[in-house]
Design a protein around this motif. Structure first.
Motif, PDB file in Angstrom:
ATOM      1  N   ILE A  60       0.813  -1.219   0.000  1.00 16.28           N
ATOM      2  CA  ILE A  60       0.000   0.000   0.000  1.00 16.28           C
ATOM      3  C   ILE A  60       0.847   1.271   0.000  1.00 16.28           C
ATOM      4  CG2 ILE A  60      -1.877  -1.199   1.198  1.00 16.28           C
ATOM      5  CD1 ILE A  60      -1.155   0.361   3.708  1.00 16.28           C
ATOM      6  N   ASP A  61       2.147   1.122   0.261  1.00 19.67           N
ATOM      7  CA  ASP A  61       3.007   2.315   0.336  1.00 19.67           C
ATOM      8  C   ASP A  61       2.978   3.149  -0.947  1.00 19.67           C
ATOM      9  OD1 ASP A  61       3.524   1.284   2.771  1.00 19.67           O
ATOM     10  OD2 ASP A  61       5.656   0.915   2.465  1.00 19.67           O
ATOM     11  N   PRO A  62       3.155   2.517  -2.135  1.00 18.51           N
ATOM     12  CA  PRO A  62       3.106   3.319  -3.365  1.00 18.51           C
ATOM     13  C   PRO A  62       1.750   4.004  -3.571  1.00 18.51           C
ATOM     14  CG  PRO A  62       4.109   1.184  -3.792  1.00 18.51           C
ATOM     15  CD  PRO A  62       3.514   1.114  -2.424  1.00 18.51           C
ATOM     16  N   ARG A  63       0.666   3.344  -3.147  1.00 13.47           N
ATOM     17  CA  ARG A  63      -0.653   3.949  -3.297  1.00 13.47           C
ATOM     18  C   ARG A  63      -0.790   5.197  -2.433  1.00 13.47           C
ATOM     19  NH1 ARG A  63      -3.152  -1.186  -2.204  1.00 13.47           N
ATOM     20  NH2 ARG A  63      -4.522  -0.184  -0.669  1.00 13.47           N
ATOM     21  N   ALA A 102      -0.991  10.956  -2.138  1.00 15.85           N
ATOM     22  CA  ALA A 102      -0.471  12.162  -1.496  1.00 15.85           C
ATOM     23  C   ALA A 102       0.033  13.153  -2.544  1.00 15.85           C
ATOM     24  CB  ALA A 102       0.659  11.797  -0.538  1.00 15.85           C
ATOM     25  N   ARG A 103       0.755  12.638  -3.534  1.00 18.17           N
ATOM     26  CA  ARG A 103       1.271  13.513  -4.592  1.00 18.17           C
ATOM     27  C   ARG A 103       0.118  14.228  -5.301  1.00 18.17           C
ATOM     28  NH1 ARG A 103       4.490  10.212  -6.734  1.00 18.17           N
ATOM     29  NH2 ARG A 103       6.459  11.099  -5.981  1.00 18.17           N
ATOM     30  N   LYS A 104      -0.932  13.501  -5.616  1.00 16.44           N
ATOM     31  CA  LYS A 104      -2.095  14.091  -6.292  1.00 16.44           C
ATOM     32  C   LYS A 104      -2.750  15.162  -5.414  1.00 16.44           C
ATOM     33  CE  LYS A 104      -6.402  12.669  -8.618  1.00 16.44           C
ATOM     34  NZ  LYS A 104      -7.367  13.453  -7.841  1.00 16.44           N
ATOM     35  N   GLU A 164      -8.403   8.224   1.566  1.00 16.21           N
ATOM     36  CA  GLU A 164      -9.508   7.773   0.716  1.00 16.21           C
ATOM     37  C   GLU A 164      -9.011   7.471  -0.697  1.00 16.21           C
ATOM     38  OE1 GLU A 164     -12.341  10.913   1.013  1.00 16.21           O
ATOM     39  OE2 GLU A 164     -13.121  10.247   2.967  1.00 16.21           O
ATOM     40  N   GLY A 165      -8.124   8.333  -1.209  1.00 23.86           N
ATOM     41  CA  GLY A 165      -7.584   8.121  -2.544  1.00 23.86           C
ATOM     42  C   GLY A 165      -6.736   6.874  -2.646  1.00 23.86           C
ATOM     43  N   ALA A 166      -6.067   6.529  -1.550  1.00 23.03           N
ATOM     44  CA  ALA A 166      -5.198   5.341  -1.535  1.00 23.03           C
ATOM     45  C   ALA A 166      -5.954   4.091  -1.124  1.00 23.03           C
ATOM     46  CB  ALA A 166      -4.021   5.574  -0.591  1.00 23.03           C
ATOM     47  N   GLY A 167      -7.174   4.276  -0.620  1.00 25.29           N
ATOM     48  CA  GLY A 167      -7.945   3.127  -0.166  1.00 25.29           C
ATOM     49  C   GLY A 167      -7.395   2.500   1.096  1.00 25.29           C
TER      50      GLY A 167
END
Length: 216
Positions: free
Chosen positions: A8-11, A16-18, A35-38
């Protein structure tokens, strides 16, 4: 023993970048990032101390790469350089400028985060600190040229910092204004014509048939 789930780290980083790109650091929401990363906020806090730690993690690779390339490009034994090499080091070489623009364009989002979205983080002075780092490295080249009588002797580090700040502003701005690559290519030609370091710093000319000029 449970194995930590690193999938989940890359997500988290991409979410966060977005969020940081859209809202800047101060207005970004950890809830929206989760929420964006789920993922849950608990999962995020297991990995990062808070929003600033997450911002730092988002730009860390780009910052490390920038500082590494600055170190590599400035790491030369100046005493072994010829006078011609020292003078040529101040050429506004178009291919070299294009290399820098391409290098930064390949890291476009993170470079923009550092320049325009970092207020409230440890990188809020990135634009100034980056120029300060390059001023320190460049000063060594200038001091060696001054020692050999190749250029003006009255340009001190503060003056050089001001000049490099102006120079790097012409590099920062296309990213802040979201130039396309085609626009950056055209801009690079303009920057190369705008800055004449040999004239500004009074370098002795190496062109045949031209007189040397070291006067202010």
């Amino acid at each position: 023993m449970a194995v930590p789930d690193h999938s989940i780290d890359p997500r988290i980083i991409e979410s966060a970048r977005k969020e940081f790109l859209e809202k800047g650091f101060e207005k970004a929401s950890l809830k929206s990032i989760c929420e964006g990363a789920g993922v849950t906020t608990g999962a995020l806090y297991k990995r990062y101390k808070g929003k600033e730690d997450l911002f730092s993690a988002t730009v860390r690779q780009t910052v490390e790469e920038l500082y590494s390339v600055a170190s590599q490009r400035g790491d030369r034994e100046l005493s072994l350089m010829s006078d011609e090499e020292l003078i040529k080091a101040w050429d506004m070489d178009h291919s070299d400028m294009m290399w820098w623009f391409r290098y930064l364009y390949d890291r476009h989002d993170d470079f923009y985060l550092l320049l325009a979205c970092s207020e409230g983080t440890r990188y809020s002075r990135f634009a100034h600190d980056w120029v300060a780092l390059l001023t320190k490295a460049t000063s060594a080249f200038l001091e060696e040229a001054k020692r050999r009588g190749l250029c003006r002797k009255d340009v001190n580090p503060d003056e050089l910092h001001i000049l490099l700040s102006a120079f790097w502003t012409t590099i920062y701005e296309p990213f802040i204004h979201h130039f396309t690559w085609e626009q950056i290519e055209a801009h690079c030609h303009i920057v190369c014509r705008l800055f004449n370091w040999h004239q500004a710093l009074g370098f002795r000319t190496t062109e045949p048939g031209q007189e040397s000029s070291l006067s202010p």
